[in-house]
Design an enzyme around this catalytic site. Structure first.
Site, short mmCIF file in Angstrom:
data_model
loop_
_atom_site.label_atom_id
_atom_site.label_comp_id
_atom_site.label_asym_id
_atom_site.label_seq_id
_atom_site.Cartn_x
_atom_site.Cartn_y
_atom_site.Cartn_z
N SER A 261 32.34 33.75 37.80
CA SER A 261 32.40 35.18 38.13
C SER A 261 31.02 35.79 38.28
CB SER A 261 33.19 35.97 37.10
OG SER A 261 33.42 35.28 35.93
N HIS B 75 35.61 32.86 44.22
CA HIS B 75 35.84 33.71 43.07
C HIS B 75 37.21 34.36 43.16
CE1 HIS B 75 34.64 37.48 40.59
NE2 HIS B 75 35.23 36.58 39.84
N GLU C 144 36.67 36.37 46.63
CA GLU C 144 35.28 36.47 47.09
C GLU C 144 34.83 35.05 47.44
OE1 GLU C 144 33.13 40.32 45.03
OE2 GLU C 144 33.14 38.49 43.88
N ASN D 186 32.00 42.40 40.69
CA ASN D 186 31.54 42.50 39.31
C ASN D 186 30.18 43.17 39.21
OD1 ASN D 186 33.86 41.43 38.28
ND2 ASN D 186 33.07 39.37 38.02
#
Ligand code: 3HC
Ligand code: NAI
Length: 696
Positions: free
Chosen positions: A418, A439, A451, A489
């Protein structure tokens, strides 16, 4: 059949005669959208057929892949959308014809495309053809007569459900519903011509869409459907308006119903929700495109997939592939970990089955796709291997060193990390060109977003293959670059930072979360942090502590909460407390004490904070970071960031994503407010060139 010679009626519609049948062909790629030139061409073609005494019937069909994907959405809110003739006038022309008009449907007839067909006297379709009125997905309602004609054809309840669920029916089912008059086996056009000849031979036109049989009084049905609507759905406003229109159809006067439908359509099409949902519709299509990919680059076929780690993510990823029929080998450290992973998979499928969404046979078929092993050698033949082990660089590096040894040449080696550096992971292999980040989001079998993280050395072929594979397993892929947290993130970091600052300044966790859920976020930032697990970000903060700027304000609230052993839902306590077995956040005075202590230590005088300030600061934090991401080339385009936030972070689709939302506020206003925050808080709010360039 002799090939007819087509002559243009407009740029996008042409006309030919086959014996005594007029053929009207829509030719407006990519989806035969009913833009201004199509409507004008159809109107002209129908008029020509009416005035030609040698013509006895008309067949309307689409060229290419489909009949029509509906109104040309790109023309909405432009003069072309309202250029005459409107769809209603085209349909009126058809209904006034003394000769039968038949819609011959292949591929799809959606939205305005199906409404055009509903306005014809008859509809025939191939068995594979898909018919539906999906306008509510775009925050709209069928505005070309669909809410009035469909109930007349298939009944109020069936029509309401089809429109509100945006459901699509195929040939035979459409015939069973009474939506079409025949399923054509073999060549559609030949079949449609034969059908037309049959009607001509009978010598009369029936027009079931103005048949009132199905319009039984339906207040209780409508009330029951209204009661079942989800008021928080992204398209709640459109669903409610569409139901009003279907209810109106029950009053019987079709012209009044069409007027009413149009007024409600106009209200929605000019409103912010539909504009946002249309933005997301196009943004998701755009996100699939990789800029500057040489045309010779081809995606390869992925047949077998290896997954390492059967924890939360690995087991979800295995299900995502098995659901799409891929063969998966799930690899773990030992049999006990594999058993835990497989038990989680069984439990998940059982829950879905209990909701009636899967049969036992479906489940068995999916489980049969998943093999297990405790030996990495079992992955030697895989085309794609996805690593989902602990978020620890040393562990990742040892897994990739081993993968480099066992995997066949050309296999794609992917990490589900992540936040870690994909380039550093790739560097331990002899094939960094085959290494990529994939991801997934939790739960990986449910969440749409993926992602796709391009490393510095990742090859174009590997990128193209992953973008294509993602779509095959029903994901919405977004290509991103390597940086701390990639796109999604990374943006959470300043978003949470503002939430913690606001806590210190006087807001409570409940106030922050409720202000943002009222704004439309699926969850507030603090409840979301509790769900994701506070320890993961704590570990990241500790890892990044040496690089943190000492001159910038830092809130210790989240660290202190973790130091108290509160890691969120999994420990029954985080920013909130949780009763045993419950996921409902409860306010906790212990957290208020931690917040007050942090504020005292930092010398912050607590004050009353408004909900508006909470929303504004949290949103501006997302927007400012998004602009930095664009400036650094981590995302290909602004709309990709919107796709990430809507599909992965619960951002309200009806607000279009953080950057579309910024546009609705106005970039000048955004810049002014961020500059004010910069004056108050300093370098957290440094403005990127990307942001300033948006104002000019
Ligand atoms: N208008 C304008 N452009 C459209 C469009 C539409 N209705 N539907 C799709 N497109 C564009 C896409 O953006 C894409 O453009 P791009 O190549 O530049 O990226 C291109 O057409 C091809 O689209 P897809 O990649 O989605 O093609 P597929 O073959 O996979 O799918 C489809 C075709 C099933 C028609 C799908 O595109 C779709 O679901 N479209 C939307 C259908 C819809 O919502 N129709 C209702 C429109 S509103 C309406 O009709 C109002 C009326 O009631 C008055
Ligand atoms: P987890 O702790 O639930 O599962 C990790 C699994 O990997 C464990 O079952 C462990 O036994 C196994 N494992 C460890 N080393 C291994 C090895 N050498 N060989 C085989 N198996 C090994 O962790 P989780 O949450 O599934 O996370 C996995 C990865 O996914 C991490 O990189 C994490 O950052 C990432 N991620 C996690 C998300 C989440 O919400 N949990 C979301 C997106 C990504």
């Amino acid at each position: 059949m002799i090939q007819p010679v087509f002559q243009p009626c407009s740029d996008t519609v042409s006309y030919a005669q086959v014996e005594h049948i007029a053929m009207l062909r829509i030719d407006n790629p990519p989806v035969n959208g009913l833009g201004d030139t199509v409507r004008a061409g159809l109107y002209q073609g129908v008029e020509r057929a009416q005035s030609d005494s040698s013509i006895k019937a008309i067949v309307i069909f689409g060229s290419g892949k489909m009949f029509s994907g509906g109104a040309d959405i790109r023309q909405f809110n432009t003069p072309k959308a309202n250029a005459k003739p409107m769809l209603r006038q085209v349909i009126r022309k058809i209904t006034e014809m003394t000769k039968p008009v038949i819609a011959a449907i292949h591929g799809t007839a959606l939205g305005g495309g199906l409404e055009l067909a509903l306005g014809c006297h008859y509809r025939v379709a191939t068995d594979e053809a898909k018919l539906g009125l999906p306008e509510v997905n775009l925050g709209l309602l069928p505005g070309g007569g669909g809410t009035q004609r469909l109930p007349r054809l298939i009944g109020v309840e069936a029509a309401a459900k089809m429109i509100l669920n945006a459901s699509v029916v195929k040939g035979q089912r459409a015939l069973d519903l009474g939506l079409i008059d025949a399923v054509i086996k073999g060549d559609l056009i030949d079949g449609a011509i034969d059908f037309a000849k049959g009607i001509v031979a009978k010598g009369e036109i029936t027009h079931p869409v103005i048949d009132q049989r199905h319009l039984v009084r339906s207040e209780s049905t409508i009330a029951a459907i209204r009661g079942s609507l989800n008021k928080k759905a992204r398209n709640a406003r459109a669903q409610s308006a569409a139901l009003d229109c279907v209810a109106y159809a029950g009053q019987g006067d079709i012209e009044a119903g069409l007027d009413y439908e149009r007024s409600r359509f106009e209200e929605l099409v000019s409103g912010p929700e539909s504009k946002s949902l249309r933005h997301i519709f196009f943004a998701e299509k755009q996100a699939l495109k990789v800029d500057n990919l040489p045309p010779e680059v081809q995606a390869s076929d992925i047949r077998s997939v290896g997954i390492i780690g059967a924890g939360t993510m690995g087991s979800g990823i295995a299900m995502a592939f098995a659901n799409a029929g891929f063969t998966v080998t799930l690899c773990e450290l030992n049999q006990a970990a594999l058993d835990r992973g497989m038990a989680a998979i069984h439990k998940n499928y059982d829950i879905t089955a209990a909701k009636g969404k899967l049969t036992q046979q479906d489940i068995q078929k999916r489980l049969d796709c998943i093999k297990t092993s405790t030996d990495m050698e079992a992955l030697s033949g895989a085309d794609l291997v996805i690593e989902a082990v602990f978020e620890d660089m040393a562990v990742k590096k040892s897994v990739f060193t081993e993968l480099d040894r066992v995997c066949k040449q050309g296999a794609i080696l992917a990490s589900n990390t992540s936040r870690l550096d994909v380039n550093e992971i790739a560097a331990v292999t002899r094939r960094p060109q085959d290494v990529i980040g994939l991801h997934f989001f939790s739960p990986a079998n449910v969440m749409k977003l993926l992602e796709v993280v391009r490393g510095d050395k990742t090859s174009n072929e590997v990128i193209a293959t992953c973008m294509s594979m993602a779509q095959k397993i029903g994901k919405t892929p977004v290509l991103v670059g390597v940086c701390e947290g990639f796109v999604g993130n990374r943006m959470l970091t300043p978003y949470w930072r503002e939430a913690w600052f606001l806590l210190e300044e006087g807001a409570s966790p409940q106030q922050i979360d409720s202000a943002l859920t009222r704004f439309g976020m699926a969850m507030g930032p603090l409840a979301m942090a509790d769900l994701a697990g506070l320890d993961i970000n704590w570990a990241t903060r500790k890892r990044l502590a040496p690089t943190r700027r000492a001159d910038l304000r830092y809130s210790k609230v989240a660290d202190r909460i973790c130091e108290a052993g509160r890691f969120g839902q999994k420990t029954g306590a985080g920013f909130y407390k949780y009763e045993q077995g419950s996921r409902t956040p409860q306010p906790d005075p212990a957290v208020d004490d931690i917040i007050r202590a942090c504020a005292n230590e930092a010398g912050i005088a607590r004050r009353s904070i408004s909900d508006d300030e909470i929303v504004e600061r949290c949103m501006l934090a997302l927007i400012n970071e998004a602009c930095w991401i664009l400036q650094e080339g981590i995302a290909q385009r602004a709309s990709d960031i919107d796709v990430v936030y809507v599909n992965g972070y619960g951002f309200p689709a009806w607000r279009g994503g953080p950057l579309f939302y910024a546009e609705t506020i106005g970039w000048g206003v955004v810049l002014d407010k961020i500059k004010q925050l910069e004056r108050a808080q300093g370098g957290h709010w440094t403005v990127s060139r990307d942001l300033t360039s948006r104002v000019n």
